[in-house]
Enzyme design. Structure first.
Site, PDB file in Angstrom:
ATOM      1  CE  LYS A 161      -1.737   2.941   2.811  1.00  0.00           C
ATOM      2  NZ  LYS A 161      -1.813   4.147   1.969  1.00  0.00           N
ATOM      3  CB  SER A 215       4.219   9.348  11.543  1.00  0.00           C
ATOM      4  OG  SER A 215       2.999   8.654  11.615  1.00  0.00           O
ATOM      5  CD  GLU A 236      13.499   0.809   8.978  1.00  0.00           C
ATOM      6  OE1 GLU A 236      13.937   1.723   9.710  1.00  0.00           O
ATOM      7  OE2 GLU A 236      14.125  -0.246   8.763  1.00  0.00           O
ATOM      8  CB  CYS A 268      13.253   9.012   8.387  1.00  0.00           C
ATOM      9  SG  CYS A 268      13.935   7.807   7.265  1.00  0.00           S
ATOM     10  CD  GLU A 360      10.206  12.462  11.337  1.00  0.00           C
ATOM     11  OE1 GLU A 360       9.118  11.907  11.607  1.00  0.00           O
ATOM     12  OE2 GLU A 360      11.119  11.883  10.739  1.00  0.00           O
TER      13      GLU A 360
HETATM   14  P1  NDP Z   1       1.812   8.252   8.224  1.00  0.00           P
HETATM   15  O1  NDP Z   1       2.637   7.532   9.181  1.00  0.00           O
HETATM   16  O2  NDP Z   1       0.402   8.550   8.618  1.00  0.00           O
HETATM   17  O3  NDP Z   1       1.733   7.481   6.819  1.00  0.00           O
HETATM   18  C1  NDP Z   1       2.641   6.501   6.375  1.00  0.00           C
HETATM   19  C2  NDP Z   1       1.892   5.393   5.655  1.00  0.00           C
HETATM   20  O4  NDP Z   1       0.996   4.743   6.568  1.00  0.00           O
HETATM   21  C3  NDP Z   1       1.003   5.886   4.513  1.00  0.00           C
HETATM   22  O5  NDP Z   1       0.955   4.917   3.487  1.00  0.00           O
HETATM   23  C4  NDP Z   1      -0.350   6.009   5.195  1.00  0.00           C
HETATM   24  O6  NDP Z   1      -1.437   6.004   4.321  1.00  0.00           O
HETATM   25  C5  NDP Z   1      -0.337   4.770   6.068  1.00  0.00           C
HETATM   26  N1  NDP Z   1      -1.262   4.824   7.189  1.00  0.00           N
HETATM   27  C6  NDP Z   1      -1.823   5.911   7.761  1.00  0.00           C
HETATM   28  N2  NDP Z   1      -2.632   5.545   8.788  1.00  0.00           N
HETATM   29  C7  NDP Z   1      -2.595   4.188   8.854  1.00  0.00           C
HETATM   30  C8  NDP Z   1      -3.193   3.218   9.693  1.00  0.00           C
HETATM   31  N3  NDP Z   1      -3.998   3.573  10.687  1.00  0.00           N
HETATM   32  N4  NDP Z   1      -2.933   1.910   9.483  1.00  0.00           N
HETATM   33  C9  NDP Z   1      -2.092   1.534   8.491  1.00  0.00           C
HETATM   34  N5  NDP Z   1      -1.499   2.410   7.649  1.00  0.00           N
HETATM   35  C10 NDP Z   1      -1.724   3.729   7.833  1.00  0.00           C
HETATM   36  O7  NDP Z   1       2.556   9.585   7.828  1.00  0.00           O
HETATM   37  P2  NDP Z   1       1.938  10.940   7.256  1.00  0.00           P
HETATM   38  O8  NDP Z   1       1.821  10.805   5.807  1.00  0.00           O
HETATM   39  O9  NDP Z   1       0.675  11.335   7.944  1.00  0.00           O
HETATM   40  O10 NDP Z   1       3.078  11.970   7.660  1.00  0.00           O
HETATM   41  C11 NDP Z   1       3.033  12.597   8.951  1.00  0.00           C
HETATM   42  C12 NDP Z   1       4.398  12.712   9.538  1.00  0.00           C
HETATM   43  O11 NDP Z   1       5.003  11.425   9.646  1.00  0.00           O
HETATM   44  C13 NDP Z   1       5.400  13.501   8.723  1.00  0.00           C
HETATM   45  O12 NDP Z   1       5.270  14.847   8.911  1.00  0.00           O
HETATM   46  C14 NDP Z   1       6.694  12.962   9.240  1.00  0.00           C
HETATM   47  O13 NDP Z   1       7.029  13.589  10.447  1.00  0.00           O
HETATM   48  C15 NDP Z   1       6.378  11.523   9.511  1.00  0.00           C
HETATM   49  N6  NDP Z   1       6.804  10.619   8.417  1.00  0.00           N
HETATM   50  C16 NDP Z   1       7.969   9.983   8.579  1.00  0.00           C
HETATM   51  C17 NDP Z   1       8.429   9.161   7.592  1.00  0.00           C
HETATM   52  C18 NDP Z   1       9.728   8.475   7.756  1.00  0.00           C
HETATM   53  O14 NDP Z   1      10.286   7.953   6.783  1.00  0.00           O
HETATM   54  N7  NDP Z   1      10.256   8.402   8.948  1.00  0.00           N
HETATM   55  C19 NDP Z   1       7.707   8.960   6.332  1.00  0.00           C
HETATM   56  C20 NDP Z   1       6.453   9.667   6.264  1.00  0.00           C
HETATM   57  C21 NDP Z   1       6.047  10.460   7.296  1.00  0.00           C
HETATM   58  P3  NDP Z   1      -2.030   7.420   3.812  1.00  0.00           P
HETATM   59  O15 NDP Z   1      -1.021   7.965   2.890  1.00  0.00           O
HETATM   60  O16 NDP Z   1      -3.281   7.047   3.150  1.00  0.00           O
HETATM   61  O17 NDP Z   1      -2.249   8.268   5.033  1.00  0.00           O
END
Ligand code: NDP
Length: 458
Positions: A161, A215, A236, A268, A360
Site C-alpha cells: 500500500k 510516522s 521504520e 527520516c 520531527e
Molecule cells: P503516516 O505515518 O500517517 O503514513 C505513512 C503510511 O501509513 C502511509 O501509506 C499512510 O497512508 C499509512 N497509514 C496511515 N494511517 C494508517 C493506519 N492507521 N494503518 C495503516 N497504515 C496507515 O505519515 P503521514 O503521511 O501522515 O506523515 C506525517 C508525519 O510522519 C510527517 O510529517 C513525518 O514527520 C512523519 N513521516 C515519517 C516518515 C519516515 O520515513 N520516517 C515517512 C512519512 C512520514 P495514507 O497515505 O493514506 O495516510
C-alpha cells in the site's frame, strides 16, 4: 484545488510544484484488500515452490525492466512527489540495484546442519507467506523496494500500500514486474487510504508480516494491531538526527546544508539538529547563513534546482506550525505559490528541549544548538525520543569512536552525512523503529526458521 482526496473511493494525485492534478486513482477498500490478499495466498504457494535460481532470474529481469524505464519512473516521481529529477533518477536506479542484490540472496538462503547426539538438526528458512508493506510518500520508490525485493526473493508474495499522495510509481512498478515475467499476484499494489486499506492489510489474518515506514504515531497503532494477532512487524519510523560538529572538524563539509535540505528535509535521516561546539558556534551561524542563502529552490525538472517543494499543503502547514515568522535564524528563499514551498531555514533561538528541537518537523528546517564538551555533545545528541541516524565530525579518531559508541542510534556516520546503503543494515533505536531492513540479513527477516531433527539411530 484539493490538497488530498476528499472521498474514500478515489485518490487525487497533485504535482507538489504546481498543484496540477496528475492523476485520479481508485482507492482500494477493505473488500478489495481481502481479494488481493487471497489472490496473493494462492500465487505465493507456486512462487515459494519455484527453484531459488528461477526466482532470482525473474527478479533480475524485473531489475532490467526497471532499468529500461528509468527515465519514465523518474519523471513520474518528479510529478507525484516533487523530487529533483536527478534524485528521482537515482531513486529508480536504487530500485534496480535492490532487486539485483536481493536476487543474489535468493540463491544463498541456506540453512545449517547442526550435529546432535544420535542425529542431525537441519534448519530451513521458509518464506512467511503474504507480506503487507505500507510505504510513505517521502521516498515512494526506494522504500517500496526495500521490503518488496527481499520479501519476493525469499519466496513471499507482497501486497504493497503506497501513501495516498504518491501511488503512481508503485503502480507502474507492479506493471513492470508483470512485463518482466513475474507471476500474476505475486506483487500487487493497492492504492488507498491508511485508515481503510492500511488497516485492512494490517488486520488481515492471511498477512503474515507487516513492514511499515512512516510516522511514529501511526507505527505505534500498526504495532498494536499486529500485537493483537502476534504478527511480526518491522517499523521504520521518525527521526530527529544530530549532526555533531566538534571544533576540529572540517566545517565546510560538516555544515553542508544538504545534510538537512535533501528532499526538502522530508527524510527520516535528515540531520536536523546541528550541534556545534561553542567555540565555533558563531562561525557555524555565518557559514550556514551563506550556504542556505545560496540554495536554489524551484522547479524540480530544472537540473540546476537544488531543492524542490514539500509534498502537500498538509505538510506545508505542519512545517509552518513549527516555525514562527519571527523565529531567529537565517532563511533562504523559496518561490511563492502555486506549489507547496518553504524556504531553507535554520533556527538559532530554540531551547534544546523545545518542540522544534525535539520533534520531527519533516521540512527544510534545522535547529542549531551549542555544546560545551564531548559529554555534553552525547547528552544533546540523545535528547530526543528518536535514534535513527546521525553524523559525528572530528579529526580525532578516538573521540569519533567514543561518541559513535555512546550515541543511541542505528545508523551513524563519521565525517560523512551518508546513511543508507542497500548492502548494509538500516533501522532505528528507541522510537525510530523496530527491526532492520537492507543489508545481508534482509532476506531472513522475511522467513521463519524451522529446525528438523533427523535421527540416525539404527
Ligand atoms: P503516516 O505515518 O500517517 O503514513 C505513512 C503510511 O501509513 C502511509 O501509506 C499512510 O497512508 C499509512 N497509514 C496511515 N494511517 C494508517 C493506519 N492507521 N494503518 C495503516 N497504515 C496507515 O505519515 P503521514 O503521511 O501522515 O506523515 C506525517 C508525519 O510522519 C510527517 O510529517 C513525518 O514527520 C512523519 N513521516 C515519517 C516518515 C519516515 O520515513 N520516517 C515517512 C512519512 C512520514 P495514507 O497515505 O493514506 O495516510
Amino acid at each position: 484545488m484539493p490538497d488530498r482526496c476528499v472521498d474514500t473511493t478515489t485518490l487525487t494525485v497533485l504535482n507538489p510544484a504546481t498543484e496540477d492534478v496528475v492523476a485520479t486513482v481508485p482507492a482500494a477498500d477493505a473488500a478489495d484488500t481481502d481479494r488481493a490478499v487471497r489472490r496473493a495466498v494462492t500465487a505465493q504457494r507456486a512462487w515459494a515452490a519455484a527453484a531459488p535460481a528461477d526466482r532470482a532470474r525473474l527478479l533480475r529481469r524485473f531489475a532490467d525492466t526497471v532499468d529500461a524505464h528509468l527515465e519514465e519512473l523518474a519523471q513520474l516521481e518528479v510529478r507525484e512527489a516533487g523530487h529533483l529529477v536527478g534524485n528521482a533518477r537515482w531513486e529508480a536506479g536504487n530500485v534496480r540495484d535492490l532487486l539485483l542484490y536481493a536476487a543474489g540472496g535468493a540463491e544463498r538462503l541456506n540453512g545449517a546442519q547442526i550435529p546432535a547426539p544420535g542425529g542431525w538438526n537441519i534448519t530451513f528458512h521458509e518464506p512467511l507467506g503474504v507480506v503487507g508493506i505500507i510505504a510513505p510518500w517521502n521516498f515512494p520508490m526506494p522504500i517500496a523496494a526495500w521490503g518488496t525485493a527481499p520479501a519476493l526473493a525469499a519466496g513471499n508474495a507482497v501486497v504493497l500500500k503506497p501513501a495516498e499522495t504518491t501511488p503512481l510509481t508503485a503502480l507502474r512498478l507492479a506493471e513492470l514486474a508483470l512485463d518482466a515475467g513475474l507471476p500474476e499476484h505475486v506483487f500487487q499494489v493497492l492504492p488507498g487510504h491508511g485508515s481503510v486499506t492500511g488497516r485492512a492489510l494490517v488486520d488481515h489474518p492471511d498477512v503474515a508480516k507487516v513492514v511499515f515506514t512512516g510516522s511514529t504515531r501511526t507505527g505505534r497503532e500498526v504495532m498494536e494491531r499486529c500485537a493483537a494477532r502476534v504478527k511480526p512487524v518491522t517499523l521504520e519510523l521518525g527521526g530527529k538526527s544530530p549532526n555533531v560538529v566538534f571544533a576540529d572538524a572540517d566545517l565546510g563539509r560538516a555544515l553542508d546544508p544538504f545534510s538537512f535540505l535533501d528532499n526538502s528535509g522530508q527524510d527520516c535521516c535528515a540531520r536536523t539538529r546541528i550541534l556545534v561546539q561553542e567555540s565555533v558556534y558563531e562561525e557555524a551561524v555565518a557559514r550556514l547563513t551563506d550556504a542556505i542563502g545560496a540554495v536554489v529552490v524551484g522547479d524540480p525538472l530544472d537540473e540546476k534546482t537544488q531543492m524542490g517543494p514539500l509534498i502537500s499543503r498538509r505538510q506545508l502547514d505542519r512545517v509552518r506550525h513549527f516555525v514562527k515568522d519571527d523565529a531567529p535564524g537565517p532563511r533562504g528563499t523559496a518561490p511563492t505559490g502555486p506549489g507547496f514551498w518553504f524556504p531553507p531555514t535554520v533556527l538559532t533561538g530554540e531551547a534544546a528541549d523545545s518542540r522544534a528541537a525535539v520533534e520531527e518537523i519533516f521540512g527544510p528546517v534545522a535547529v542549531l544548538l551549542p555544546f560545551t564538551d564531548e559529554a555534553d555533545a552525547v547528552r544533546l545528541a540523545d535528547a530526543t525520543p528518536y535514534g535513527l541516524s546521525g553524523s559525528i565530525w572530528t579529526r580525532d579518531v578516538g573521540r569519533a569512536l567514543r561518541v559513535s559508541a555512546a550515541v543511541r542510534a542505528g545508523n551513524l556516520s563519521v565525517n560523512s552525512h551518508s546513511s543508507v546503503r542497500y548492502w548494509t543494515p538500516f533501522g532505528g533505536f528507541k522510537q525510530s523503529g523496530l527491526g532492520r531492513e537492507l543489508g545481508p540479513d534482509a532476506l531472513t527477516a522475511f522467513t521463519e526458521t524451522k529446525n528438523v531433527f533427523l535421527s540416525t539411530e539404527a
